[in-house]
Design an enzyme around this catalytic site. Structure first.
Site, PDB file in Angstrom:
ATOM      1  N   SER A 212       0.877  -1.170   0.000  1.00 36.68           N
ATOM      2  CA  SER A 212       0.000   0.000   0.000  1.00 36.68           C
ATOM      3  C   SER A 212       0.909   1.213   0.000  1.00 36.68           C
ATOM      4  CB  SER A 212      -0.847   0.052   1.263  1.00 36.68           C
ATOM      5  OG  SER A 212      -1.573  -1.133   1.411  1.00 36.68           O
ATOM      6  N   GLU A 415      11.917 -28.179   3.154  1.00 33.19           N
ATOM      7  CA  GLU A 415      10.825 -27.441   3.813  1.00 33.19           C
ATOM      8  C   GLU A 415      10.828 -27.834   5.284  1.00 33.19           C
ATOM      9  OE1 GLU A 415       8.236 -25.024   2.920  1.00 33.19           O
ATOM     10  OE2 GLU A 415       8.359 -25.166   5.109  1.00 33.19           O
ATOM     11  N   HIS A 483      13.166 -19.692   1.310  1.00 31.44           N
ATOM     12  CA  HIS A 483      11.807 -19.156   1.201  1.00 31.44           C
ATOM     13  C   HIS A 483      11.248 -18.935   2.611  1.00 31.44           C
ATOM     14  CE1 HIS A 483      10.591 -19.538  -3.194  1.00 31.44           C
ATOM     15  NE2 HIS A 483      11.909 -19.558  -3.119  1.00 31.44           N
ATOM     16  N   GLU A 484      10.290 -18.009   2.716  1.00 29.05           N
ATOM     17  CA  GLU A 484       9.832 -17.502   4.022  1.00 29.05           C
ATOM     18  C   GLU A 484      11.066 -17.190   4.871  1.00 29.05           C
ATOM     19  OE1 GLU A 484       8.777 -20.801   3.132  1.00 29.05           O
ATOM     20  OE2 GLU A 484       7.288 -19.862   1.857  1.00 29.05           O
ATOM     21  N   GLU A 502      13.094 -15.601  -0.905  1.00 28.14           N
ATOM     22  CA  GLU A 502      11.764 -15.149  -1.322  1.00 28.14           C
ATOM     23  C   GLU A 502      11.504 -13.848  -0.550  1.00 28.14           C
ATOM     24  OE1 GLU A 502       7.593 -17.514  -1.982  1.00 28.14           O
ATOM     25  OE2 GLU A 502       8.518 -17.580  -0.016  1.00 28.14           O
ATOM     26  N   GLU A 508       3.985 -17.616  -7.115  1.00 24.42           N
ATOM     27  CA  GLU A 508       3.057 -18.662  -6.657  1.00 24.42           C
ATOM     28  C   GLU A 508       1.678 -18.102  -6.319  1.00 24.42           C
ATOM     29  OE1 GLU A 508       5.434 -20.184  -3.513  1.00 24.42           O
ATOM     30  OE2 GLU A 508       4.688 -18.776  -2.033  1.00 24.42           O
TER      31      GLU A 508
HETATM   32  C1  NOJ Z   1       6.319 -21.938  -0.018  1.00 20.33           C
HETATM   33  C2  NOJ Z   1       7.388 -21.642  -1.006  1.00 20.33           C
HETATM   34  O1  NOJ Z   1       7.411 -20.287  -1.351  1.00 20.33           O
HETATM   35  C3  NOJ Z   1       7.149 -22.488  -2.226  1.00 20.33           C
HETATM   36  O2  NOJ Z   1       8.075 -22.166  -3.227  1.00 20.33           O
HETATM   37  C4  NOJ Z   1       7.229 -23.936  -1.845  1.00 20.33           C
HETATM   38  O3  NOJ Z   1       6.883 -24.700  -2.970  1.00 20.33           O
HETATM   39  C5  NOJ Z   1       6.267 -24.262  -0.709  1.00 20.33           C
HETATM   40  N1  NOJ Z   1       6.397 -23.342   0.355  1.00 20.33           N
HETATM   41  C6  NOJ Z   1       6.524 -25.643  -0.149  1.00 20.33           C
HETATM   42  O4  NOJ Z   1       7.767 -25.683   0.473  1.00 20.33           O
END
Ligand code: NOJ
Length: 709
Positions: A212, A415, A483-484, A502, A508
């Site tokens: 925003s 993950e 990521h995250e 990310e 996504e």
């Molecule tokens: C979120 C991630 O941004 C994505 O790239 C991934 O596929 C999923 N988590 C599963 O780990």
């Protein structure tokens, strides 16, 4: 210019030299002023033990000036550019559990100065060479009453902004401590316009938000980098942090309609403490990047200059690369991470992707869902993940050997779902296994808001965790894509294996139904906000924009689909910088697509970057020259408005002829109604050529410019 390192005391600099630009004398005048105020402070201290003192440091070009000041026992800093106040006197200090705040009854006891002027080379990056040129002022401060705690505020003034941090020496009055609040303020002189994403601790604290914009006075709680433009458009400012090693991530608490002061706010541990430490201790740098134009904000190197140099003995194993992966299928629902009939990570499928990567010159293949732990609710079952045991239909050793044989790097997917202890228990043996199989890249994931113990996933605990992962990965020559993630504070300078992350809404979001995906303006804001912190694994390159396998039926705006034209997907490879850059679509969607050639050709490592034109949230055009080569790539993107940009190619070498391969939005292209047409043309250009870039609504243009012949 030869790299030089001058660590001379600023006060010992030569006096007036002949042939200097006016800015030099301006800077010298400021230095003299700084000297005078410094001497004044010291003299006053000697005579009275000052209740008041004011010291300044200016950037090498003399334009940016930080003032540190004690008023009635409280310590403040302020910032001016061209003698115009940008940050008004803003409080510095801390609150602790079990100890009085470090805020009152302070006096300046000492000041020291240094200058730095050196060039350093990045192993990879948006630019190869970086100039670290700054003047530093360290102000030592002490409480006048017991326990007489001491600390130093170290400020560095660069031409592109300033940074300051707190340093606590080892001392009797301050050993182990628990910080409950950092009192640093950013009292903005102007009700500047800010582009922001919220920080919503503890409800939902994620970087994956839509931006925003609005006046600073209306901000509640926001994340950094926070980009702002003064109302008169004269100055752009970005507040962020650098070298976050053993501390909590900083957010900014806004004035909520009252005033214009932003407050540092730290992500908490489960018990509410923000930072636990013991002296000696240093905080991350608080940074304020400054520019006259939005286009001067990138590439941003302020944070890199405030991180320690490369700590790795060798970087030969670190390779920027493009990659494909078993990934998009999960997000659009044609494959699963979990076992079963649609399991994506099978040996045969992985080998198909490896073949595709090898045939098209991609360096890597990502395979998600290869390891045990995805069945059931993988977000809740965070401790079920194994990082070494593959599903029975995925032969890890065989796939690794196949990838090696084809000259492709397999990217391991880890993950964690925020099961940090589970990951830490296995990390060491997992990384050793990967190394033994010749696997040197990991994409990690931290889908969670809280750790198992209830800490914010941006807390000190998580900062320490990410750092442990980087160091352990470096031990085993592993490149990282998180990521995250924790937000980027320039770690890649010290650990160049920390390559991409990310930390914003990526592609996504366009695959999922529900929230409408990323609007066409999204990436034109990302460029001037999140991307100033560092590379982003956005995962561009979706060609099946309607997400229905080529039936051609235009989708309703609320149905999942990608909200760009196809040419814009190509342009994102140049606009969004990442040393690990994905071709995110299914291999079959690239078949017989002439536009795919651009993704095959585009580079991922750059010698030079120039932002040619842009306005935050509207459009941006970027040119980048390939590392070690003469080829340039240009990417231009726009929001939902179609527009025509006039781009002079004056960055090309004069007198040389080049061939430009242009991938433009085709006739009547439109992100919503007609996203697919791309017109590919070729023409000869020189440094005198001006290109007219016609961008469709939600569109873009991608160009390769290589020397003719
Ligand atoms: C979120 C991630 O941004 C994505 O790239 C991934 O596929 C999923 N988590 C599963 O780990």
């Amino acid at each position: 210019m030869m790299p030089t390192r001058q660590r001379a005391r600023q006060l010992a600099r030569p006096a007036v030299a002949e042939g200097r630009p006016p800015s030099y004398y301006f800077a010298m005048l400021r230095h003299t002023r700084a000297l005078v105020s410094c001497l004044a402070a010291v003299t006053l201290a000697a005579i009275t033990g000052p209740l008041r003192g004011q010291v300044r440091v200016a950037s090498p070009d003399g334009r940016n000036e930080v003032t540190v000041d004690v008023r009635e026992g409280k310590l403040y800093y302020s910032l001016a550019r061209d003698d115009r106040a940008l940050i008004l006197p803003s409080l510095l200090g801390f609150e602790f559990r079990g100890a009085p705040p470090l805020r009152d009854g302070l006096r300046i006891t000492d000041t020291t100065r240094q200058s730095y002027d050196e060039w350093w080379t990045q192993p990879w990056g948006e630019v190869a060479r970086v100039h670290d040129h700054n003047n530093e002022l360290a102000v030592s401060v002490e409480e006048m009453a017991a326990p007489n705690r001491r600390f130093t505020v170290r400020a560095r003034a660069f031409d592109d902004g300033v940074g300051f941090r707190y340093e606590f020496p080892s001392q009797a009055g301050l050993g182990a401590f628990e910080i409950t609040d950092e009192l640093t303020e950013f009292a903005l002189a102007d009700n500047a316009r800010a582009w922001w994403i919220p920080s919503n601790w503890p409800r939902k604290d994620r970087s994956e938000e839509l931006y925003s914009s609005g006046p600073v006075s209306t901000l509640d709680s926001v994340q950094t980098p926070l980009t702002m433009e003064t109302r008169d458009g004269r100055t752009f400012m970005v507040i962020h942090e650098a070298n976050l090693v053993d501390y909590a991530r900083m957010f900014l608490r806004g004035p909520r309609m009252e005033g214009r002061t932003l407050h540092a706010a730290l992500a908490p541990l489960a018990d509410g403490i923000k930072v636990r430490g013991r002296t000696p201790f240093v905080t991350p740098w608080r940074t304020i990047q400054l520019a006259d134009r939005a286009t001067d904000l990138a590439p941003s190197v302020l944070g890199l200059n405030l991180n320690p140099p490369n700590a790795l003995a060798s970087t030969d194993w670190i390779h920027p690369m493009k990659y494909v992966g078993i990934w998009w299928g999960m997000h659009i629902g044609t494959m699963t991470w979990s076992s079963g009939p649609k399991h994506g990570a099978t040996t045969a499928n992985a080998e198909r992707y490896i073949d595709f990567a090898a045939a098209n010159g991609f360096g890597g293949v990502l395979v998600e869902g290869w390891n045990v732990g995805w069945d059931g609710d993988w977000i809740a079952n965070r401790n079920a993940f194994s990082f070494t045991q593959a599903y029975p239909d995925y032969d890890l050793a065989a796939v690794a050997a196949y990838a090696r044989q084809k000259g492709v790097r397999l990217i391991m997917h880890n993950e964690t779902s925020g099961g940090i202890e589970n990951y830490e228990r296995q990390m060491d043996s997992a990384f050793v296994l990967y190394r033994s199989l010749g696997l040197h890249a990991i994409k990690s994931g931290y889908v969670t808001d809280l750790t198992s113990a209830g800490d914010s996933h941006y807390s000190q605990y998580m900062v320490q965790h990410y750092r442990r992962v980087i160091e352990l990965a470096a031990r085993d020559s592993i490149m990282l894509d998180a990521h995250e993630p924790m937000h980027d504070t320039g770690e890649r300078r010290t650990y160049p294996n920390m390559m991409s992350r990310e930390g914003a809404r990526g592609q996504e979001y366009n695959a999922w139904s529900g929230d409408g995906g990323n609007p066409p303006e999204h990436e034109t804001i990302l460029f001037f906000t999140r991307l100033l912190a560092g590379p982003m694994d956005f995962t561009p390159g979706i060609f099946d924009l309607l997400l229905e396998r080529g039936t051609g039926r235009p989708r309703r705006p609320d149905e999942p689909r990608v909200r760009t034209t196809l040419a814009k997907q190509l342009a994102l490879y140049v606009v969004i910088y990442s040393p690990l850059q994905m071709a995110a679509d299914l291999p079959e969607n690239y078949e017989r697509q002439p536009a795919f050639q651009f993704i095959r050709d585009v580079a991922v490592d750059w010698d030079t970057t120039r932002v040619l034109d842009g306005r935050i949230g509207d459009y941006v055009a970027v040119a980048r020259r390939v590392r070690g080569g003469e080829t340039w790539f240009v990417g231009a993107i726009t929001d939902e408005q179609g527009r025509t940009l006039d781009v002079p190619l004056s960055f090309l070498t004069p007198g040389r002829r080049y061939v430009a391969e242009i991938y433009a939005d085709g006739p009547n292209a439109h992100w919503l109604t007609n996203p697919l047409p791309v017109t590919i043309t070729r023409r000869t250009v020189t440094s005198a050529t001006r290109l007219r870039l016609v961008l469709a609504p939600g569109g873009g243009q991608a160009i390769r410019i290589r020397p003719a012949g």
